[in-house]
Design a protein around this motif. Structure first.
Motif, PDB file in Angstrom:
ATOM      1  N   TYR A 331       0.822  -1.207   0.000  1.00 50.27           N
ATOM      2  CA  TYR A 331       0.000   0.000   0.000  1.00 50.27           C
ATOM      3  C   TYR A 331       0.858   1.259   0.000  1.00 50.27           C
ATOM      4  O   TYR A 331       0.380   2.325   0.348  1.00 50.27           O
ATOM      5  N   CYS A 332       2.120   1.130  -0.391  1.00 46.57           N
ATOM      6  CA  CYS A 332       3.043   2.252  -0.382  1.00 46.57           C
ATOM      7  C   CYS A 332       2.857   3.073  -1.661  1.00 46.57           C
ATOM      8  O   CYS A 332       2.772   2.522  -2.762  1.00 46.57           O
ATOM      9  N   THR A 333       2.783   4.395  -1.516  1.00 50.68           N
ATOM     10  CA  THR A 333       2.626   5.292  -2.663  1.00 50.68           C
ATOM     11  C   THR A 333       3.883   6.088  -2.964  1.00 50.68           C
ATOM     12  O   THR A 333       3.886   6.865  -3.913  1.00 50.68           O
ATOM     13  N   GLY A 334       4.943   5.923  -2.193  1.00 51.60           N
ATOM     14  CA  GLY A 334       6.181   6.641  -2.448  1.00 51.60           C
ATOM     15  C   GLY A 334       7.243   6.261  -1.440  1.00 51.60           C
ATOM     16  O   GLY A 334       6.936   5.877  -0.313  1.00 51.60           O
ATOM     17  N   ALA A 335       8.507   6.352  -1.861  1.00 45.16           N
ATOM     18  CA  ALA A 335       9.643   6.057  -0.983  1.00 45.16           C
ATOM     19  C   ALA A 335      10.711   7.119  -1.214  1.00 45.16           C
ATOM     20  O   ALA A 335      11.077   7.398  -2.367  1.00 45.16           O
ATOM     21  N   TYR A 336      11.204   7.715  -0.129  1.00 42.69           N
ATOM     22  CA  TYR A 336      12.137   8.833  -0.219  1.00 42.69           C
ATOM     23  C   TYR A 336      13.286   8.606   0.751  1.00 42.69           C
ATOM     24  O   TYR A 336      13.070   8.218   1.910  1.00 42.69           O
ATOM     25  N   ARG A 337      14.506   8.870   0.275  1.00 43.08           N
ATOM     26  CA  ARG A 337      15.677   8.723   1.125  1.00 43.08           C
ATOM     27  C   ARG A 337      15.638   9.744   2.255  1.00 43.08           C
ATOM     28  O   ARG A 337      15.118  10.842   2.090  1.00 43.08           O
ATOM     29  N   ILE A 338      16.218   9.362   3.374  1.00 45.98           N
ATOM     30  CA  ILE A 338      16.230  10.242   4.551  1.00 45.98           C
ATOM     31  C   ILE A 338      17.664  10.515   4.966  1.00 45.98           C
ATOM     32  O   ILE A 338      18.603   9.773   4.624  1.00 45.98           O
ATOM     33  N   SER A 339      17.818  11.590   5.732  1.00 48.63           N
ATOM     34  CA  SER A 339      19.118  11.945   6.296  1.00 48.63           C
ATOM     35  C   SER A 339      18.882  12.546   7.666  1.00 48.63           C
ATOM     36  O   SER A 339      18.112  13.509   7.795  1.00 48.63           O
ATOM     37  N   ILE A 385      18.283   3.985   3.916  1.00 43.92           N
ATOM     38  CA  ILE A 385      17.030   4.075   4.662  1.00 43.92           C
ATOM     39  C   ILE A 385      16.055   4.958   3.889  1.00 43.92           C
ATOM     40  O   ILE A 385      16.415   6.042   3.411  1.00 43.92           O
ATOM     41  N   PHE A 386      14.819   4.477   3.780  1.00 44.11           N
ATOM     42  CA  PHE A 386      13.782   5.183   3.033  1.00 44.11           C
ATOM     43  C   PHE A 386      12.580   5.447   3.947  1.00 44.11           C
ATOM     44  O   PHE A 386      12.257   4.635   4.824  1.00 44.11           O
ATOM     45  N   LEU A 387      11.949   6.574   3.700  1.00 47.88           N
ATOM     46  CA  LEU A 387      10.683   6.902   4.349  1.00 47.88           C
ATOM     47  C   LEU A 387       9.573   6.588   3.356  1.00 47.88           C
ATOM     48  O   LEU A 387       9.444   7.249   2.316  1.00 47.88           O
ATOM     49  N   HIS A 388       8.771   5.568   3.670  1.00 47.25           N
ATOM     50  CA  HIS A 388       7.693   5.135   2.793  1.00 47.25           C
ATOM     51  C   HIS A 388       6.386   5.834   3.178  1.00 47.25           C
ATOM     52  O   HIS A 388       6.077   5.967   4.362  1.00 47.25           O
ATOM     53  N   VAL A 389       5.672   6.270   2.168  1.00 46.42           N
ATOM     54  CA  VAL A 389       4.369   6.910   2.372  1.00 46.42           C
ATOM     55  C   VAL A 389       3.293   5.861   2.164  1.00 46.42           C
ATOM     56  O   VAL A 389       3.204   5.252   1.090  1.00 46.42           O
ATOM     57  N   LEU A 390       2.501   5.616   3.194  1.00 45.31           N
ATOM     58  CA  LEU A 390       1.426   4.631   3.127  1.00 45.31           C
ATOM     59  C   LEU A 390       0.103   5.329   2.871  1.00 45.31           C
ATOM     60  O   LEU A 390      -0.169   6.406   3.418  1.00 45.31           O
ATOM     61  N   ASN A 391      -0.710   4.716   2.041  1.00 46.82           N
ATOM     62  CA  ASN A 391      -2.025   5.279   1.740  1.00 46.82           C
ATOM     63  C   ASN A 391      -2.948   4.989   2.908  1.00 46.82           C
ATOM     64  O   ASN A 391      -3.325   3.840   3.151  1.00 46.82           O
ATOM     65  N   SER A 392      -3.307   6.015   3.645  1.00 53.02           N
ATOM     66  CA  SER A 392      -4.115   5.824   4.851  1.00 53.02           C
ATOM     67  C   SER A 392      -5.607   5.902   4.585  1.00 53.02           C
ATOM     68  O   SER A 392      -6.400   5.631   5.478  1.00 53.02           O
TER      69      SER A 392
END
Length: 705
Positions: A331-339, A385-392
């Motif tokens: 259900y992930c709509t995006g993944a973005y690298r984090i720092s 490491i990625f921050l995944h956006v879940l469709n809520s």
């Protein structure tokens, strides 16, 4: 020309002149173990970093964040300037790492305070920075080869960040003029070379660093356009933590980054292994990770808060129980690298090590009430490491919701039928642009203008409109949106308005929605007021088109202003409706009260019917038993002369009226003879018994001699 933005190339120019060896005057404590230090041990004296050290550390932090989030397409070229420039790396991908830069900086070393400052200048590094921007990167070369004949579409833009200690605002303007001249010279050289590219746009970010406690000699200045090729901005910052904060803000602005703070992270204490405490860790990532919050308008619900600098905001997300399975990725709509913002802190280190070991952490929005909403997830892939956006809300794998279900299940009374008619009236058909159009506009422009007129006032929900639910308003609503009205159209609109006036005069009901209101809804006159307001709003949006549109609006305004007798009639109608509503609410109670009021009114009328003449003649009383009752002089029962039981004059109660009535009737009869001869309100029985028998009769019935 938009294939490469300004963020593709960034050149750092750091001043290495002798004055950069000056102390920043920010004290750094070296001896922090004050409690465990033994007696007689002299504590270490605090130290302070130089301006050069502060500039290098903050610029390296800028590079670290950039490399963490954009490891491929965002490039940095680092230049050190003193008596000459020192190019520490190139645009090649192999040279883009903090390790490469730190090794080169170690070889350069700190600035020499004994060096002649006249021989050193930041201009050497700025000229080298412009020359470096003209060099072609590997990505630009690949795009130029792919486009071949259209290679000129590959743009060459870049940004120069200069860390120096300027002398004054005049010195800053001199640096800007030098860069402008260098850009023009390099563009001339690039025009005849295949290995160089002309600069289409360059941004100069000049950061003036000065020690703490001193007054700045350079004033801040927002971004301004020096020339079509160069824009410049100036920041005057104190060395130390203020410089680190400024560069943290700039890296977010330059590369569209956002901040997320993860709260309530449980971590075991180092000194007390059996106890744990909650920590917070701030992460930087691309701003698209918050796009769902921005679209839905729930950014304030996600715990947005302003940090100490007051310029950037961070979104707060709450730590959830870690999960070992990754089923949520479906259900992930995006993944973005984090720092991490503070990469050397213990909470950040523990969090990154925890995630790099293959664990995933769900993040929820902090809510004061209701069920929790899982909106993001932290997980690592390939050592990053990625921050995944879940469709809520609704999964993208499911079918889209039907319009009959409403948006989010909240609204269901959409004007679906009216919207279908609206689409039919605004359909586009193929037409030749050479076709005749009286207004002199192209067909596409006429279609856009018609769509704009039809949507100036168009409620989407049935319960939010009255006139669009009335068949009587259809002729006016369909004609008023036209670009021009004829005389017949104006007459039709005026006739529609007059029909509405006639409906109001007859007090006809209107289709007013009662959703969210108690009882029957608004009163009849309130319903018509709502209807007239909405109709006037619709016509006002088109009144400025032509004079005939204005005539329709004038007709509505004239019909709304009623004469005084009409207002009086409406008031009486409102009073009657109020009585009917009270009767419906109270039921038979008002009927009973009404009967008592009628009885009271009849008693008052009867009292008023009594003659008021004081000198009314009375008839002669006859002694014969067959004679009629004598007429006694009747008292006057004027309401203003009767006193209340308390003795104060005022309105007569029903009890007083009834008592006076009984008293008046009693005076018409002859008094009972026994009551007339009574002693102390007691009449003595058997009065002649004592005289006849010589006995005295007592109250108890016994006789005595």
């Amino acid at each position: 020309m938009k294939m490469f933005s300004v963020a593709h190339k960034t050149v750092f120019v750091v001043d290495h002149c002798p004055y950069m060896a000056e102390s920043s005057r920010q004290q750094v404590e070296c001896d922090v173990l004050t409690k465990s230090r033994g007696q007689g041990v002299i504590p270490l004296a605090p130290v302070s970093k130089s301006l050069w050290t502060c500039a290098v550390e903050c610029s390296m932090e800028y590079c670290r964040i950039l490399y963490d989030i954009y490891p491929l397409d965002k490039l940095i070229n680092y230049i050190v300037s003193d008596s000459e420039f020192h190019l520490l790396n190139s645009w090649k991908r192999d040279c883009q790492s903090t390790h490469e830069l730190m090794s080169s900086l170690a070889a350069v070393g700190p600035p020499n305070p004994c060096e002649d400052p006249e021989c050193c200048s930041i201009l050497h590094g700025l000229v080298a920075a412009v020359e470096s921007l003209c060099k072609i990167t590997e990505l630009q070369h690949e795009k130029r080869i792919a486009l071949m004949d259209m290679a000129e579409r590959v743009a060459n833009r870049g940004r120069i960040i200069c860390l120096t200690n300027a002398k004054s605002d005049t010195h800053v303007r001199m640096l800007e003029d030098c860069i402008q001249e260098t850009i023009l010279e390099q563009n001339k050289l690039a025009a005849g070379s295949d290995r160089l590219m002309a600069i289409q746009q360059c941004e100069l970010v000049l950061i003036h660093i000065y020690p703490q406690g001193d007054d700045t000699l350079v004033s801040d200045r927002p971004k301004k356009e020096v020339s079509p090729l160069l824009t410049s901005e100036v920041h005057s910052v104190r060395a130390g933590r203020h410089l680190a904060t400024k560069l943290n803000i700039l890296v977010q602005q330059h590369f569209d980054l956002a901040s997320t703070t993860i709260t309530n992270i449980p971590m075991k204490e180092e000194q007390h292994a059996n106890t744990s405490a909650n920590y917070d860790v701030e992460l930087l990532h691309h701003k698209d990770a918050h796009m769902e919050f921005i679209k839905s308008g729930d950014l304030h619900m996600a715990g947005t808060s302003t940090r100490e600098n007051g310029l950037k905001e961070t979104v707060t997300l709450k730590w959830c129980t870690p999960r070992t399975i990754s089923i949520e990725l479906h259900y992930c709509t995006g993944a973005y690298r984090i720092s991490p913002t503070d990469v050397n802190s213990r909470p950040s280190s523990c969090l990154t090590n925890f995630l790099l070991n293959g664990r995933s952490v769900l993040l929820e929005q902090p809510r004061k009430s209701g069920s929790k909403i899982i909106s993001h997830m932290l997980s690592s892939h390939g050592g990053e490491i990625f921050l995944h956006v879940l469709n809520s809300n609704r999964s993208t794998l499911e079918d889209p919701p039907s319009i009959s279900e409403g948006c989010g299940g909240r609204v269901t009374d959409y004007r679906i039928t009216d919207f279908g008619e609206f689409m039919k009236e605004n359909r586009l058909t193929p037409v030749s642009e050479a076709s005749h159009h009286p207004a002199g506009k192209l067909p596409a422009e006429r279609a856009k203008a018609q769509l704009e007129r039809h949507t100036r006032y168009w409620p989407m929900i049935i319960s939010q409109t009255t006139i669009f639910n009335m068949q009587a308003v259809v002729p006016l609503a369909s004609l008023i949106v036209k670009e021009a009205l004829t005389e017949d159209d104006v007459l039709t609109c005026q006739k529609t308005v007059y029909n509405l006036v006639d409906m109001e005069r007859k007090n006809d009901p209107l289709p007013i929605s009662t959703v969210g209101s108690r009882g029957k809804g608004p009163k009849r006159d309130e319903q018509y007021r709502i209807m007239w307001n909405e109709l006037e709003t619709l016509v006002k949006t088109h009144a400025g088109a032509t004079d005939r549109h204005q005539r329709v609006l004038d007709c509505i305004i004239a019909c709304r202003s009623k004469p005084p007798e009409e207002e009086e009639r409406k008031k009486r109608g409102r009073k009657r409706e109020d009585r009917e509503d009270r009767a419906d609410k109270n039921g038979g109670k008002d009927v009973e009260d009404k009967s008592w009021k009628d009885a009271e009114r009849r008693v008052v009328d009867m009292a008023k019917s009594v003659p008021d003449k004081e000198d009314q003649e009375s008839e002669v009383i006859k002694d014969s038993p067959d004679s009629p009752e004598p007429l006694i002089k009747k008292p006057r029962l004027a309401t203003d002369e009767v006193e209340s039981p308390e003795g104060a004059k005022g309105p007569i109660s029903l009890l007083s009226l009834w008592t006076n009535r009984i008293t008046a009737k009693s005076r018409k009869r002859r008094e009972f003879i026994g009551r007339a001869r009574s002693v102390n309100s007691k009449f003595e029985l058997y009065q002649h018994l004592k005289d006849e028998n010589g006995m005295d009769v007592h109250e108890n019935g016994k006789a005595s001699r």
